[in-house]
Write a protein that holds these residues in place. Structure first.
Motif, PDB file in Angstrom:
ATOM      1  N   PRO A  21       6.842   5.152  -4.787  1.00 14.26           N
ATOM      2  CA  PRO A  21       6.442   4.807  -3.418  1.00 14.26           C
ATOM      3  C   PRO A  21       6.120   6.142  -2.551  1.00 14.26           C
ATOM      4  N   CYS A  22       5.647   5.892  -1.494  1.00 13.22           N
ATOM      5  CA  CYS A  22       5.496   7.137  -0.471  1.00 13.22           C
ATOM      6  C   CYS A  22       6.967   7.606  -0.115  1.00 13.22           C
ATOM      7  N   PRO A  23       7.038   8.974   0.135  1.00 15.67           N
ATOM      8  CA  PRO A  23       8.611   9.284   0.344  1.00 15.67           C
ATOM      9  C   PRO A  23       8.764   8.932   1.706  1.00 15.67           C
ATOM     10  N   PHE A  24       7.836   8.644   2.544  1.00 19.62           N
ATOM     11  CA  PHE A  24       8.247   8.415   3.544  1.00 19.62           C
ATOM     12  C   PHE A  24       8.316   6.641   4.387  1.00 19.62           C
ATOM     13  N   LEU A  25       8.512   6.066   3.320  1.00 19.43           N
ATOM     14  CA  LEU A  25       8.705   4.624   3.329  1.00 19.43           C
ATOM     15  C   LEU A  25      10.180   4.477   3.369  1.00 19.43           C
ATOM     16  N   GLY A  26      10.842   3.975   4.511  1.00 21.15           N
ATOM     17  CA  GLY A  26      12.197   3.712   4.394  1.00 21.15           C
ATOM     18  C   GLY A  26      12.733   2.608   3.560  1.00 21.15           C
TER      19      GLY A  26
ATOM     20  N   GLY B  90      -0.874   5.064  -1.550  1.00 19.72           N
ATOM     21  CA  GLY B  90      -0.820   6.180  -0.738  1.00 19.72           C
ATOM     22  C   GLY B  90      -2.002   6.753  -0.347  1.00 19.72           C
ATOM     23  N   PRO B  91      -2.063   7.355   0.897  1.00 19.70           N
ATOM     24  CA  PRO B  91      -3.092   7.985   1.368  1.00 19.70           C
ATOM     25  C   PRO B  91      -3.734   9.245   0.704  1.00 19.70           C
ATOM     26  N   LEU B  92      -5.143   9.638   1.337  1.00 17.22           N
ATOM     27  CA  LEU B  92      -5.645  10.932   0.938  1.00 17.22           C
ATOM     28  C   LEU B  92      -5.137  11.479   2.104  1.00 17.22           C
TER      29      LEU B  92
ATOM     30  N   VAL C   3      -3.146  14.277  -2.312  1.00 16.41           N
ATOM     31  CA  VAL C   3      -2.446  12.884  -2.367  1.00 16.41           C
ATOM     32  C   VAL C   3      -0.908  13.256  -2.517  1.00 16.41           C
ATOM     33  N   PHE C   4      -0.049  12.039  -2.380  1.00 18.58           N
ATOM     34  CA  PHE C   4       1.383  12.253  -2.768  1.00 18.58           C
ATOM     35  C   PHE C   4       1.569  12.593  -4.222  1.00 18.58           C
ATOM     36  N   GLN C   5       2.514  13.408  -4.525  1.00 24.26           N
ATOM     37  CA  GLN C   5       2.693  13.557  -5.971  1.00 24.26           C
ATOM     38  C   GLN C   5       3.309  12.455  -6.650  1.00 24.26           C
TER      39      GLN C   5
ATOM     40  N   LEU D  31       9.823   0.273   6.353  1.00 23.96           N
ATOM     41  CA  LEU D  31       9.382   0.658   7.768  1.00 23.96           C
ATOM     42  C   LEU D  31       8.912   2.228   7.206  1.00 23.96           C
ATOM     43  N   CYS D  32       7.751   2.622   7.916  1.00 24.77           N
ATOM     44  CA  CYS D  32       7.157   3.957   7.944  1.00 24.77           C
ATOM     45  C   CYS D  32       8.066   4.810   8.683  1.00 24.77           C
ATOM     46  N   SER D  33       8.551   5.896   8.189  1.00 22.91           N
ATOM     47  CA  SER D  33       9.549   6.837   9.036  1.00 22.91           C
ATOM     48  C   SER D  33       8.706   7.866   9.805  1.00 22.91           C
ATOM     49  N   ILE D  34       7.377   7.907   9.526  1.00 20.72           N
ATOM     50  CA  ILE D  34       6.594   8.927  10.513  1.00 20.72           C
ATOM     51  C   ILE D  34       5.426   7.968  10.929  1.00 20.72           C
ATOM     52  N   TYR D  35       5.543   6.936  11.337  1.00 20.12           N
ATOM     53  CA  TYR D  35       4.661   6.007  11.838  1.00 20.12           C
ATOM     54  C   TYR D  35       3.722   6.487  12.899  1.00 20.12           C
TER      55      TYR D  35
ATOM     56  N   ILE E 149       2.793   9.442  13.377  1.00 18.95           N
ATOM     57  CA  ILE E 149       1.974  10.661  12.992  1.00 18.95           C
ATOM     58  C   ILE E 149       1.792  10.587  11.654  1.00 18.95           C
ATOM     59  N   ARG E 150       1.420   9.133  11.205  1.00 21.48           N
ATOM     60  CA  ARG E 150       1.149   8.895   9.652  1.00 21.48           C
ATOM     61  C   ARG E 150      -0.273   9.528   9.687  1.00 21.48           C
ATOM     62  N   PRO E 151      -0.781   9.484   8.238  1.00 22.86           N
ATOM     63  CA  PRO E 151      -1.966  10.005   7.964  1.00 22.86           C
ATOM     64  C   PRO E 151      -3.016   8.986   8.429  1.00 22.86           C
ATOM     65  N   LYS E 152      -4.252   9.619   8.476  1.00 22.59           N
ATOM     66  CA  LYS E 152      -5.319   8.712   9.155  1.00 22.59           C
ATOM     67  C   LYS E 152      -5.638   7.435   8.317  1.00 22.59           C
ATOM     68  N   ALA E 153      -5.552   7.930   6.967  1.00 21.53           N
ATOM     69  CA  ALA E 153      -6.000   6.947   5.867  1.00 21.53           C
ATOM     70  C   ALA E 153      -4.909   5.694   6.077  1.00 21.53           C
ATOM     71  N   CYS E 154      -3.727   6.109   6.298  1.00 18.11           N
ATOM     72  CA  CYS E 154      -2.761   4.991   6.319  1.00 18.11           C
ATOM     73  C   CYS E 154      -2.972   4.037   7.680  1.00 18.11           C
ATOM     74  N   ARG E 155      -3.342   4.724   9.101  1.00 15.88           N
ATOM     75  CA  ARG E 155      -3.829   4.204  10.023  1.00 15.88           C
ATOM     76  C   ARG E 155      -5.066   3.169   9.792  1.00 15.88           C
TER      77      ARG E 155
ATOM     78  N   CYS F 170       0.698  -1.126  -0.078  1.00 14.60           N
ATOM     79  CA  CYS F 170      -0.007  -0.079   0.049  1.00 14.60           C
ATOM     80  C   CYS F 170       0.877   1.218  -0.024  1.00 14.60           C
ATOM     81  N   CYS F 171       1.958   1.255   0.753  1.00 12.82           N
ATOM     82  CA  CYS F 171       2.955   2.371   0.742  1.00 12.82           C
ATOM     83  C   CYS F 171       3.538   2.465  -0.514  1.00 12.82           C
ATOM     84  N   ARG F 172       3.728   1.379  -1.396  1.00 15.73           N
ATOM     85  CA  ARG F 172       4.295   1.531  -2.681  1.00 15.73           C
ATOM     86  C   ARG F 172       3.543   2.069  -3.728  1.00 15.73           C
TER      87      ARG F 172
HETATM   88  S1  SF4 Z   1       3.098   7.715   5.706  1.00 12.21           S
HETATM   89 FE1  SF4 Z   1       3.780   5.554   6.271  1.00 12.21          FE
HETATM   90  S2  SF4 Z   1       1.944   4.292   6.315  1.00 12.21           S
HETATM   91 FE2  SF4 Z   1       1.668   6.035   5.005  1.00 12.21          FE
HETATM   92  S3  SF4 Z   1       1.901   5.372   3.088  1.00 12.21           S
HETATM   93 FE3  SF4 Z   1       3.931   6.516   3.721  1.00 12.21          FE
HETATM   94  S4  SF4 Z   1       5.170   4.829   4.705  1.00 12.21           S
HETATM   95 FE4  SF4 Z   1       2.972   3.982   4.474  1.00 12.21          FE
END
Ligand code: SF4
Ligand code: SF4
Length: 165
Positions: free
Chosen positions: A106-111, A65-67, A101-103, A115-119, A121-127, A60-62
């Motif tokens: 994959p999500c720029p915060f996916l390490g 992506g969330p709204l 949405v992300f430009q 792992l999510c580097s902002i786990y 405080i990640r967006p609600k949609a990701c949670r 999903c992170c690749r």
């Molecule tokens: S913010 Fe974190 S959980 Fe959400 S898409 Fe990016 S890496 Fe995944």
């Protein structure tokens, strides 16, 4: 197989093969939901995530992506000590439906460690993704069905629910 272990393509193929069956099954829930559906759904959700390790997937992170809500933007920009406008210019765009949405994925915060580097405080949609603990699950049948194509957990959830009911 992806770099960390879950065979996403395998699940995708199964989900494609079973789209018709899954659509029919989910429609039956809408027609006549069992009385204790929410409880069963919670149980299936728990079982699925005991089986599936999201850190071995991150599909999903690749790919999805969330709204972003305004609260997400404020919280994450604050974390980076950025002005909201700078954060938005750097990372976000408005899509065809008018959602932020992300430009790019994959999500720029996916390490690199998957792992999510902002786990925290990640967006609600990701949670909330893939929404398999949602009450009255039949209200999001179209979404659940779509998610089975990208999310192994959503696919397994529908399979387990089908076995259980
Ligand atoms: S913010 Fe974190 S959980 Fe959400 S898409 Fe990016 S890496 Fe995944
Ligand atoms: S929520 Fe689904 S797509 Fe996302 S990491 Fe977990 S199993 Fe993979």
């Amino acid at each position: 197989m992806n770099q960390t272990g879950i065979d996403i393509e395998y699940y995708k193929q199964l989900a494609q093969q079973k789209q018709g069956e899954h659509r029919k099954f989910l429609a039956t829930l809408k027609k006549k939901a069992p009385k204790d559906l929410d409880k069963i759904v919670q149980q299936m959700h728990r079982e699925v995530f005991e089986e599936i390790d999201c850190t071995a997937c991150a599909n999903c992170c690749r790919t999805l992506g969330p709204l972003f809500t305004e609260a997400d933007i404020t919280r994450i920009a604050k974390h980076f000590r950025m002005k909201l406008s700078v954060f938005e210019d750097l990372y976000l765009k408005v899509d065809e439906d008018g959602d932020k949405v992300f430009q790019a994925m994959p999500c720029p915060f996916l390490g690199e460690d998957n792992l999510c580097s902002i786990y925290d405080i990640r967006p609600k949609a990701c949670r909330e993704f893939p929404h398999t603990d949602c009450k009255k699950i039949y209200q999001i049948n179209h979404l659940t069905l779509k998610n089975t194509l990208t999310c192994p957990a959503a696919y397994l959830f529908v399979e387990k629910l089908r076995e259980r009911l």
